[in-house]
Design an enzyme around this catalytic site. Sequence first.
Site, short mmCIF file in Angstrom:
data_model
loop_
_atom_site.label_atom_id
_atom_site.label_comp_id
_atom_site.label_asym_id
_atom_site.label_seq_id
_atom_site.Cartn_x
_atom_site.Cartn_y
_atom_site.Cartn_z
CG ASN A 76 -1.87 1.11 1.31
OD1 ASN A 76 -1.83 2.02 0.48
ND2 ASN A 76 -2.75 1.07 2.28
CE LYS A 120 -0.61 2.26 6.37
NZ LYS A 120 -2.01 2.34 6.50
NE ARG A 139 -6.28 1.35 -0.03
CZ ARG A 139 -6.41 2.34 0.84
NH1 ARG A 139 -5.40 2.68 1.60
NH2 ARG A 139 -7.54 2.99 0.94
CG HIS A 153 -12.94 3.06 3.13
ND1 HIS A 153 -13.67 4.06 3.72
CD2 HIS A 153 -11.65 3.27 3.46
CE1 HIS A 153 -12.84 4.84 4.39
NE2 HIS A 153 -11.61 4.39 4.24
CG HIS A 157 -14.23 1.37 6.61
ND1 HIS A 157 -13.48 0.26 6.33
CD2 HIS A 157 -13.34 2.35 6.92
CE1 HIS A 157 -12.19 0.55 6.46
NE2 HIS A 157 -12.09 1.82 6.81
N GLY A 172 -13.11 4.46 10.48
CA GLY A 172 -11.71 4.55 10.88
C GLY A 172 -11.33 6.01 10.93
CG ASN A 173 -7.44 8.20 11.40
OD1 ASN A 173 -7.91 9.01 12.20
ND2 ASN A 173 -6.27 7.63 11.56
NE ARG A 219 -9.83 12.10 4.50
CZ ARG A 219 -9.83 10.81 4.22
NH1 ARG A 219 -10.92 10.23 3.76
NH2 ARG A 219 -8.75 10.10 4.38
CG PHE A 240 -13.25 8.42 17.52
CD1 PHE A 240 -12.62 8.76 16.34
CD2 PHE A 240 -14.60 8.72 17.67
CE1 PHE A 240 -13.32 9.38 15.31
CE2 PHE A 240 -15.31 9.33 16.65
CZ PHE A 240 -14.67 9.66 15.47
NE ARG A 241 -6.91 4.94 20.62
CZ ARG A 241 -6.08 4.20 19.91
NH1 ARG A 241 -5.69 3.03 20.37
NH2 ARG A 241 -5.63 4.60 18.75
CD GLU A 299 -9.04 -1.44 4.02
OE1 GLU A 299 -8.62 -1.14 5.15
OE2 GLU A 299 -9.39 -0.60 3.18
P1 ADP Z 1 -7.18 4.29 9.27
O1 ADP Z 1 -8.25 4.96 8.48
O2 ADP Z 1 -5.99 5.15 9.52
O3 ADP Z 1 -6.86 2.86 8.85
P2 ADP Z 1 -8.20 3.00 11.68
O4 ADP Z 1 -9.20 2.08 11.05
O5 ADP Z 1 -6.97 2.41 12.25
O6 ADP Z 1 -7.84 4.20 10.71
O7 ADP Z 1 -8.95 3.81 12.83
C1 ADP Z 1 -8.33 4.75 13.65
C2 ADP Z 1 -9.31 5.21 14.74
O8 ADP Z 1 -9.69 4.03 15.49
C3 ADP Z 1 -8.74 6.20 15.73
O9 ADP Z 1 -9.61 7.31 15.88
C4 ADP Z 1 -8.72 5.46 17.04
O10 ADP Z 1 -9.09 6.28 18.10
C5 ADP Z 1 -9.77 4.39 16.87
N1 ADP Z 1 -9.41 3.26 17.74
C6 ADP Z 1 -8.45 2.34 17.52
N2 ADP Z 1 -8.37 1.50 18.59
C7 ADP Z 1 -9.30 1.91 19.49
C8 ADP Z 1 -9.71 1.47 20.78
N3 ADP Z 1 -9.12 0.43 21.37
N4 ADP Z 1 -10.71 2.13 21.41
C9 ADP Z 1 -11.32 3.19 20.82
N5 ADP Z 1 -10.96 3.67 19.60
C10 ADP Z 1 -9.98 3.05 18.95
#
Ligand code: ADP
Length: 400
Positions: free
Chosen positions: A7, A14, A91, A180, A208, A210-211, A241, A284-285, A384
Site C-alpha cells: 500500500n 505499508k 492497493r 474503502h 467502515h 476509521g480515520n 475530514r 476517538f480515544r 484489507e
Molecule cells: P485508518 O483509516 O488510519 O486505517 P483505523 O481504522 O486504524 O484508521 O482507525 C483509527 C481510529 O480508530 C482512531 O480514531 C482510534 O481512536 C480508533 N481506535 C483504535 N483503537 C481503538 C480502541 N481500542 N478504542 C477506541 N478507539 C480506537
Amino acid sequence: MKILVINCGSSSLKYQLIDSETENVLAKGLCERIGIEGGSLTHQAAGKEKITLKKEMPEHTTAVQMVIEALTDKEHGVIASLDEIGAVGHRIVHGGEKFAGSVIITKEVVQAIEECCDLAPLHNPANLIGIRSCEEIMPDVPQAAVFDTAFHQTMPEKAYLYGLPYEYYEKYKVRRYGFHGTSHDFVSARAAAMLGKDRNDLRIIVCHLGNGASISAVKYGKSVDTSMGLTPLEGLIMGTRCGDLDPAIVGFIGEKEHLSYQEMSDVMNKKSGVLGMSGISSDFRDLGEAAAAGNERAKMTLEAYAYRAAKYIGAYTAAMGGVDVIAFTAGVGENNCAVRSMIGSYLEFLGTTIDEEKNSLRGEELILSTPESRVCVMVVPTNEELAIARETLRLVCERR
Ligand code: ADP
C-alpha cells in the site's frame, strides 16, 4: 504461495507478506518519510520483535529494496530469497470507471491507472511508483492491482450522479465513485458468512469507521450506494475530514479568511472532522476521555459524529427498501463501544435492539443485537490486506 501486499502512499509504504495457504501474516511493516529526510523502516516478522531501521530513502525503489532486505534478513527475515515471493498485490486508490474489479498489471493497466491520476492526484501517482519499483526489482513476479473504487462500480446512475450539469460528468467524469471498496466487500461477505447466509439474499449496511470513514449499502451482494464521492472527502464526519457540507461554505470561508482553494482544501481534509470540531484530537480515544471528564465540546462532537452516521443508515435503509444487517468495522467501528451505542440508539425505529453487554466487547467478530432484533447488528473486523492477497491469488491462478 507467498504474496507481498503493498500500500504505497506519497511518502510511505505499508507492506505485509501473507502465506496464501494459511492466510497467516508472515511479516509486516512500514517505510516512512520516503523522499524526506529522516527515513525509517519498521519491520515485524510473526513471533519476533519489532525492529526499526533508520535509513534515507530518496525514492520508493530504495524503500522496496529495503523491504526485500528485511524480508530476507537472516535474523529478522521470513524468506530465504526474493524467489519465494509468488506475486505482489497493490492497493490502488482510484480506478475511475475503468475498473470494476481487480486485474493483473500490464502496460495497458498502468496506462489506465495513469489516466485516473486526475481523480486522485495525491494517491494514484504514489501507487504507480509502487508498481514501477516492484517491476524494477522483481520483473518476473506477477503483480495485481486491487482498487478501492472497484466494488462500488455497481452503483446505479441515480446514486452516482450529482445534481450538476450533465456535461461535467461527460467531460470530466465528475460523479460518485466511493472508496474503502475492498473493506466494504470483505466485511459484507464475512457478515453473511458469520450468519450462515448467502450475501445475495441480504441487504447489508457496512459502517467502515476509521480515520477515514464511509458507509455503504450492499444490496443482494452489490454496492448500490456509498457515502464517499468523487473524492474521500464526502459523507461522514471523519478524523480530520469534514464530510458533507453546503458547497457554498467553501467560497464563503475562503473569502472571509483569504484562503486559496488549495488552502481551503487543506482545512477540509486535515483540520476539520472531529479534530476541528472538538479542538482536541482526531483520535476517538482522546475524545472519549475528554467527554468522560466533562468536556462539552468533546461530547457535542461525538454526538454530531454519531448523528451523521445514523442519518446515513436511515438513508440507505430507504435506498434498499429495508435492511437485514448493519455491520461495524475499522478502528472506531471495531473498538469504540460508546460510538456504536450512540449510533445504535437511533436505530430503534427499525426494530433494532442492541445487547449492551455484548457491545462492551471489542476488536472481534460479534453479533451485538438481541435474538429478537429485527435487524442483525454486528462487528466484523476488516482486513484489507488479506482481501488484496486473496484477490491477487485468484488472478494469478486464473492466469495459469
Ligand atoms: P485508518 O483509516 O488510519 O486505517 P483505523 O481504522 O486504524 O484508521 O482507525 C483509527 C481510529 O480508530 C482512531 O480514531 C482510534 O481512536 C480508533 N481506535 C483504535 N483503537 C481503538 C480502541 N481500542 N478504542 C477506541 N478507539 C480506537
